[in-house]
Design a protein around this motif. Sequence first.
Motif, PDB file in Angstrom:
ATOM      1  N   ALA A   1     -75.037 -79.229  63.964  1.00  0.00           N
ATOM      2  CA  ALA A   1     -76.424 -79.157  63.513  1.00  0.00           C
ATOM      3  C   ALA A   1     -76.526 -78.716  62.059  1.00  0.00           C
ATOM      4  O   ALA A   1     -77.397 -79.190  61.322  1.00  0.00           O
ATOM      5  N   ALA A   2     -75.634 -77.816  61.627  1.00  0.00           N
ATOM      6  CA  ALA A   2     -75.682 -77.322  60.254  1.00  0.00           C
ATOM      7  C   ALA A   2     -75.412 -78.451  59.259  1.00  0.00           C
ATOM      8  O   ALA A   2     -76.035 -78.522  58.193  1.00  0.00           O
ATOM      9  N   LEU A   3     -74.492 -79.353  59.594  1.00  0.00           N
ATOM     10  CA  LEU A   3     -74.178 -80.484  58.723  1.00  0.00           C
ATOM     11  C   LEU A   3     -75.363 -81.443  58.651  1.00  0.00           C
ATOM     12  O   LEU A   3     -75.700 -81.954  57.569  1.00  0.00           O
ATOM     13  N   THR A   4     -76.008 -81.683  59.781  1.00  0.00           N
ATOM     14  CA  THR A   4     -77.184 -82.552  59.793  1.00  0.00           C
ATOM     15  C   THR A   4     -78.321 -81.927  58.994  1.00  0.00           C
ATOM     16  O   THR A   4     -79.034 -82.627  58.252  1.00  0.00           O
ATOM     17  N   GLN A   5     -78.502 -80.621  59.121  1.00  0.00           N
ATOM     18  CA  GLN A   5     -79.523 -79.939  58.342  1.00  0.00           C
ATOM     19  C   GLN A   5     -79.249 -80.053  56.844  1.00  0.00           C
ATOM     20  O   GLN A   5     -80.168 -80.256  56.050  1.00  0.00           O
ATOM     21  N   ALA A   6     -77.984 -79.930  56.457  1.00  0.00           N
ATOM     22  CA  ALA A   6     -77.613 -80.062  55.040  1.00  0.00           C
ATOM     23  C   ALA A   6     -77.961 -81.448  54.525  1.00  0.00           C
ATOM     24  O   ALA A   6     -78.444 -81.607  53.398  1.00  0.00           O
ATOM     25  N   ALA A   7     -77.724 -82.478  55.361  1.00  0.00           N
ATOM     26  CA  ALA A   7     -78.023 -83.853  54.955  1.00  0.00           C
ATOM     27  C   ALA A   7     -79.525 -84.053  54.756  1.00  0.00           C
ATOM     28  O   ALA A   7     -79.963 -84.629  53.747  1.00  0.00           O
ATOM     29  N   PHE A   8     -80.324 -83.571  55.689  1.00  0.00           N
ATOM     30  CA  PHE A   8     -81.767 -83.763  55.588  1.00  0.00           C
ATOM     31  C   PHE A   8     -82.368 -82.859  54.512  1.00  0.00           C
ATOM     32  O   PHE A   8     -83.406 -83.199  53.936  1.00  0.00           O
ATOM     33  N   THR A   9     -81.737 -81.725  54.236  1.00  0.00           N
ATOM     34  CA  THR A   9     -82.181 -80.884  53.125  1.00  0.00           C
ATOM     35  C   THR A   9     -81.947 -81.602  51.805  1.00  0.00           C
ATOM     36  O   THR A   9     -82.778 -81.532  50.888  1.00  0.00           O
ATOM     37  N   ALA A  10     -80.810 -82.298  51.693  1.00  0.00           N
ATOM     38  CA  ALA A  10     -80.535 -83.088  50.494  1.00  0.00           C
ATOM     39  C   ALA A  10     -81.550 -84.206  50.324  1.00  0.00           C
ATOM     40  O   ALA A  10     -81.889 -84.601  49.206  1.00  0.00           O
ATOM     41  N   GLY A  11     -82.073 -84.716  51.440  1.00  0.00           N
ATOM     42  CA  GLY A  11     -83.033 -85.805  51.375  1.00  0.00           C
ATOM     43  C   GLY A  11     -84.473 -85.365  51.208  1.00  0.00           C
ATOM     44  O   GLY A  11     -85.248 -85.997  50.487  1.00  0.00           O
ATOM     45  N   PHE A  12     -84.853 -84.252  51.847  1.00  0.00           N
ATOM     46  CA  PHE A  12     -86.246 -83.818  51.853  1.00  0.00           C
ATOM     47  C   PHE A  12     -86.480 -82.441  51.228  1.00  0.00           C
ATOM     48  O   PHE A  12     -87.588 -81.926  51.285  1.00  0.00           O
ATOM     49  N   GLY A  13     -85.427 -81.839  50.676  1.00  0.00           N
ATOM     50  CA  GLY A  13     -85.577 -80.487  50.159  1.00  0.00           C
ATOM     51  C   GLY A  13     -85.609 -79.471  51.289  1.00  0.00           C
ATOM     52  O   GLY A  13     -85.058 -79.709  52.368  1.00  0.00           O
ATOM     53  N   LYS A  14     -86.297 -78.351  51.095  1.00  0.00           N
ATOM     54  CA  LYS A  14     -86.336 -77.301  52.111  1.00  0.00           C
ATOM     55  C   LYS A  14     -86.962 -77.782  53.419  1.00  0.00           C
ATOM     56  O   LYS A  14     -86.642 -77.270  54.493  1.00  0.00           O
ATOM     57  N   PHE A  15     -87.851 -78.761  53.319  1.00  0.00           N
ATOM     58  CA  PHE A  15     -88.487 -79.281  54.529  1.00  0.00           C
ATOM     59  C   PHE A  15     -87.466 -79.933  55.450  1.00  0.00           C
ATOM     60  O   PHE A  15     -87.678 -79.995  56.670  1.00  0.00           O
ATOM     61  N   GLY A  16     -86.358 -80.416  54.887  1.00  0.00           N
ATOM     62  CA  GLY A  16     -85.340 -81.082  55.698  1.00  0.00           C
ATOM     63  C   GLY A  16     -84.771 -80.177  56.771  1.00  0.00           C
ATOM     64  O   GLY A  16     -84.578 -80.599  57.922  1.00  0.00           O
ATOM     65  N   ALA A  17     -84.483 -78.927  56.413  1.00  0.00           N
ATOM     66  CA  ALA A  17     -83.947 -77.975  57.383  1.00  0.00           C
ATOM     67  C   ALA A  17     -84.969 -77.683  58.475  1.00  0.00           C
ATOM     68  O   ALA A  17     -84.625 -77.564  59.656  1.00  0.00           O
ATOM     69  N   ILE A  18     -86.241 -77.570  58.086  1.00  0.00           N
ATOM     70  CA  ILE A  18     -87.304 -77.324  59.066  1.00  0.00           C
ATOM     71  C   ILE A  18     -87.473 -78.531  59.985  1.00  0.00           C
ATOM     72  O   ILE A  18     -87.630 -78.393  61.201  1.00  0.00           O
ATOM     73  N   PHE A  19     -87.414 -79.716  59.396  1.00  0.00           N
ATOM     74  CA  PHE A  19     -87.553 -80.959  60.161  1.00  0.00           C
ATOM     75  C   PHE A  19     -86.483 -81.055  61.248  1.00  0.00           C
ATOM     76  O   PHE A  19     -86.786 -81.342  62.409  1.00  0.00           O
ATOM     77  N   ILE A  20     -85.221 -80.789  60.881  1.00  0.00           N
ATOM     78  CA  ILE A  20     -84.133 -80.866  61.850  1.00  0.00           C
ATOM     79  C   ILE A  20     -84.258 -79.766  62.890  1.00  0.00           C
ATOM     80  O   ILE A  20     -83.962 -79.978  64.074  1.00  0.00           O
ATOM     81  N   ALA A  21     -84.702 -78.585  62.485  1.00  0.00           N
ATOM     82  CA  ALA A  21     -84.883 -77.490  63.445  1.00  0.00           C
ATOM     83  C   ALA A  21     -85.893 -77.870  64.515  1.00  0.00           C
ATOM     84  O   ALA A  21     -85.684 -77.618  65.715  1.00  0.00           O
ATOM     85  N   ILE A  22     -86.990 -78.493  64.098  1.00  0.00           N
ATOM     86  CA  ILE A  22     -88.015 -78.902  65.056  1.00  0.00           C
ATOM     87  C   ILE A  22     -87.500 -80.019  65.967  1.00  0.00           C
ATOM     88  O   ILE A  22     -87.660 -79.980  67.185  1.00  0.00           O
ATOM     89  N   CYS A  23     -86.844 -81.026  65.347  1.00  0.00           N
ATOM     90  CA  CYS A  23     -86.285 -82.125  66.153  1.00  0.00           C
ATOM     91  C   CYS A  23     -85.222 -81.605  67.114  1.00  0.00           C
ATOM     92  O   CYS A  23     -85.170 -82.011  68.281  1.00  0.00           O
ATOM     93  N   MET A  24     -84.370 -80.711  66.616  1.00  0.00           N
ATOM     94  CA  MET A  24     -83.312 -80.161  67.456  1.00  0.00           C
ATOM     95  C   MET A  24     -83.892 -79.387  68.630  1.00  0.00           C
ATOM     96  O   MET A  24     -83.355 -79.436  69.746  1.00  0.00           O
TER      97      MET A  24
END
Length: 302
Positions: A184-207
Amino acid sequence: AITLALGFMGCMVQSNSIGECFQTAFGIPSWIVGVALVIICGIIFLGGVQRLAAVTEKIVPIMAAIFLLGGLVILIFRIRYVPATFGMIFKYAFEPQAIVGGSFGYAIKQAISQGAKRGLFSNEAGMGSTPHAHAVAKVKHPCDQGLVAMMGVFIDTLIILNLTAFAVMITGQLNTYNQDLTGAALTQAAFTAGFGKFGAIFIAICMFFFAFSTIIGWYFFGEKNVRYLFSKHANLATKIYAALVVVFIVLGSTLKVNLVWNLSDLFNSLMVIPNVLGLWALSGTAKELYEDWKKQAPAKVK
């Protein structure tokens, strides 16, 4: 018994993933997330199968659609990196030494081992876990539900997992500085690179939705086994089982990631062995059902 143990391990992995994501995205300690999960799951467990089904059938389509949309947005915004991503795939496929820094044989061993473990955990094909859910479906023919089961493997593996892998690679998260990140941490890093800080929040909610629905699904599978094994004391046995699930949810949210995954991989493997033997024993019945279904197919089309 193996199914029950695997259910406990599955709940641990899912609560661990949720706890890790929420700690990264919101700074909430993972044990607090575990306690919150216990409260929510406890309410659902007490509601019985009907409440389980009602929650799951609403969560799964929504969470899958939102996650796919987010992954597609990343791919569209970074479309210029797609050729390089495919180049990376072929490079690592034919030059595995570049990844592991060791011999070719060791590289192949690691690739097969990790691929089998993660693939098995992802879609559970051949494990004999999801038949508990498919068995209660109301369909005119068993093969109709069999197609649904096959589609689940297709959507999960070829669409959702590939999209996740592309998001990780296309955002450059396999570079040296991120080699310590997994799951999950690697996926969060990827989405953070794509969406900024919102990426980590987005993956947390989806997860949360992905893992939460898996937890209640595994509880349902385990409850069916408990009722069968302890039919004379089913009510007491299911209460004890629910209490144990709650304990494992809390444990999973606090333990180290590697330990949780290794335990889950162990019980996944143990479950495959008796199920494959069962599949072999029932292969004749499956063939007869399939032949019967094919005979009815023209009538269905008309």
